[in-house]
Design a protein around this motif. Structure first.
Motif, short mmCIF file in Angstrom:
data_model
loop_
_atom_site.label_atom_id
_atom_site.label_comp_id
_atom_site.label_asym_id
_atom_site.label_seq_id
_atom_site.Cartn_x
_atom_site.Cartn_y
_atom_site.Cartn_z
N ASP A 132 0.80 -1.22 0.00
CA ASP A 132 0.00 0.00 0.00
C ASP A 132 0.85 1.29 0.00
N GLN A 133 2.14 1.14 -0.24
CA GLN A 133 2.98 2.35 -0.31
C GLN A 133 3.11 2.84 -1.75
N THR A 134 3.13 4.15 -1.91
CA THR A 134 3.28 4.75 -3.24
C THR A 134 4.60 5.51 -3.27
N ILE A 135 5.40 5.21 -4.28
CA ILE A 135 6.75 5.80 -4.33
C ILE A 135 6.89 6.67 -5.57
N VAL B 254 -0.40 19.02 -9.12
CA VAL B 254 -0.60 18.07 -10.22
C VAL B 254 0.00 16.71 -9.85
N ILE B 255 1.19 16.74 -9.23
CA ILE B 255 1.84 15.48 -8.83
C ILE B 255 0.98 14.75 -7.79
N LEU B 256 0.46 15.50 -6.82
CA LEU B 256 -0.34 14.86 -5.77
C LEU B 256 -1.66 14.32 -6.33
N ALA C 180 -4.64 9.45 -7.80
CA ALA C 180 -5.24 8.58 -8.83
C ALA C 180 -4.58 7.21 -8.82
N LEU C 181 -3.24 7.16 -8.67
CA LEU C 181 -2.54 5.87 -8.65
C LEU C 181 -3.00 5.03 -7.45
N ARG C 182 -3.13 5.69 -6.29
CA ARG C 182 -3.54 4.96 -5.08
C ARG C 182 -4.98 4.47 -5.22
N GLU C 183 -5.83 5.32 -5.79
CA GLU C 183 -7.24 4.95 -5.97
C GLU C 183 -7.33 3.77 -6.94
N GLY C 184 -6.54 3.82 -8.04
CA GLY C 184 -6.52 2.74 -9.03
C GLY C 184 -6.10 1.43 -8.39
N ARG C 185 -5.05 1.49 -7.55
CA ARG C 185 -4.56 0.26 -6.93
C ARG C 185 -5.60 -0.29 -5.95
#
Ligand SMILES: Cc1cc2nc3c(=O)[nH]c(=O)nc-3n(C[C@H](O)[C@H](O)[C@H](O)COP(=O)(O)O)c2cc1C
Length: 422
Positions: free
Chosen positions: A327-330, A398-400, A405-410
């Motif tokens: 659950d970590q995003t890098i 924009v980065i956040l 979006a990446l976290r929501e997708g995962r």
């Protein structure tokens, strides 16, 4: 988002209120601006009106075309009393800059202008940001007025110390940076939009220094601005933010935990300790790739000559991502020069095990390192998105957004996997 009433009084720092109005509007708040007559001698109402998309209020006797409504809100059917209506509709009222004169009026309860009458009538959280010459600020009268305002529950945003408008003068009296003013304002907004509440974000910023001898080092030009902008943006979304700052001289935003480091080895050590509890890692620092194989214990002398042997430093990002959990995003950052940058960023994405690489083309000297602006390309496993030149604060948002979006997708694919498993 919130309804923000911004009062601008007459001082040189009134120009900073334009940027504050812009940042608050970009952040999604509905902003109305109230100016004193003297403020109009320093900045023009037309600039505020263009930025916030609503007429500026100056006199309590003038008709407000919006009838006290904030941008995006419906106007009332009747024609209300202007100063009472904006005061009743706002979620917070910030006076920035607050001149010595305006502070004296507010402390004494004057009601002789749109600004003072609406301030008196306002029951929402009220803040004042004094800005003036240091002697005016330190004067007994101004300090007594501020004490009175504080006693009445009005938040005082202390001015910064530094170079003042009058030539050659230094001292306390500078209006803080508009980014910090917005943070302070947002902190009092009721139930603000805090989509990252409960999320722990680790940000690295700045550039490491690798010692050669006790006085010299190998360094780079990273100022830490991008990392600070990310820390501010994450804190504004409600995240619990830790900032590892490598030789950053800029002030960290309020509410952000800051750990200072100097070398890449120190950065690696602190990052390793902090990373396990973080949900999101934003690796905006520029750690050195090489360091002196041996550090001289005494200052090297020119006439002894210098034969410098370098050795590679630890790959911090790759090391952290090898120890990552699901659950970590890098997010890694890549400073690349010229053509082929996207290909190298894609290669870095997979080699470092990151979810997103923010690619910075360092061949353009007007952006990136030490600059307030940036232009980047966001590279993830399925897309590459150019983000045109904008302030680092805007790029940070924009980065956040992409991280969210990446976290929501995962998370949704994890939910789908759970539902489809027998
Ligand atoms: C060039 C110039 C700069 C000034 N800068 C400031 C300032 O930074 N802070 C301040 O309190 N007053 C400053 N003043 C004085 C105010 O403009 C003056 O007290 C005015 O009456 C304030 O009115 P207001 O509080 O209604 O806006 C400045 C005046 C001039 C002429």
């Amino acid at each position: 988002m919130a309804r923000v009433l911004l009062g601008v009084s007459g001082g040189i720092a009134a120009y900073k209120a334009l940027e504050l109005a812009r940042l608050a509007t970009v952040a999604g708040h509905g902003v109305r601006v109230v100016m004193t007559e003297a403020a109009g001698r320093f900045v023009g109402a037309a600039s505020f009106e263009g930025i916030v998309g609503a007429p500026v209020l100056k006199s309590e006797f003038e008709h407000d075309p919006l009838r006290g409504a904030f941008p995006g809100d419906p106007q009332p059917q009747h024609d209300p009393i202007g100063h009472l209506e904006v005061a009743a509709n706002c979620d917070a009222y910030l006076i920035a800059p607050a001149s010595a004169n305006t502070l004296a009026k507010l402390a004494s309860g004057f009601a002789d202008s749109m600004l003072t009458t609406s301030f008196l009538a306002c029951t929402a959280p009220r803040l004042v940001a004094p800005a003036m010459n240091d002697r005016m600020y330190a004067s007994a009268a101004t300090q007594a007025n501020l004490a009175t305002l504080k006693e009445r529950g009005i938040a005082v945003i202390e001015p910064d110390e530094g170079r003042l408008a009058s030539r050659g003068e230094f001292g306390r009296g500078r209006l803080p940076d508009p980014v910090r003013l917005l943070e302070r304002l947002e902190a009092v907004l009721p139930g603000g939009d805090r989509p990252w509440d409960g999320l722990r974000v680790l940000v690295t910023a700045g550039g490491t220094r690798e010692p050669i001898d006790p006085v010299r080092f190998l360094g780079n030009r990273s100022s830490g601005r991008m990392g600070l902008a990310l820390a501010v943006a994450a804190a504004r979304r409600g995240a619990d933010v830790t900032l590892i700052a490598a030789n950053v001289t800029l002030q960290a935003p309020a509410g952000v935990r800051r750990i200072d480091v100097e070398t890449s080895a120190q950065l690696a050590e602190v990052a390793r300790a902090q990373f396990p509890s973080a949900h999101v890692l934003l690796m905006a620092a520029a750690p050195a790739d090489f360091r002196a194989a041996e550090v001289a214990s005494a200052k090297l002398r020119r006439y002894d000559g210098l034969d410098l042997h370098l050795e590679p430093t630890e790959d911090i990002l790759a090391g952290l991502s090898a120890a990552r959990s699901e659950d970590q995003t890098i997010v890694g950052f890549a400073a690349e020069h010229g053509e082929g940058g996207v290909e190298r960023a894609k290669e870095k994405l997979s080699r470092k095990g990151a979810d997103l690489i923010v690619l910075n083309d360092v061949s353009d000297p007007s952006i990136g390192f030490e600059s307030a602006d940036n232009a980047v390309t966001l590279v993830d496993s399925s897309s590459e998105t150019p983000v045109p030149r904008a302030s680092k604060d805007e790029i940070a948002d924009v980065i956040l957004d992409r991280v969210a979006a990446l976290r929501e997708g995962r998370q949704s694919s994890q939910r789908a996997d759970t539902q489809s498993s027998p």
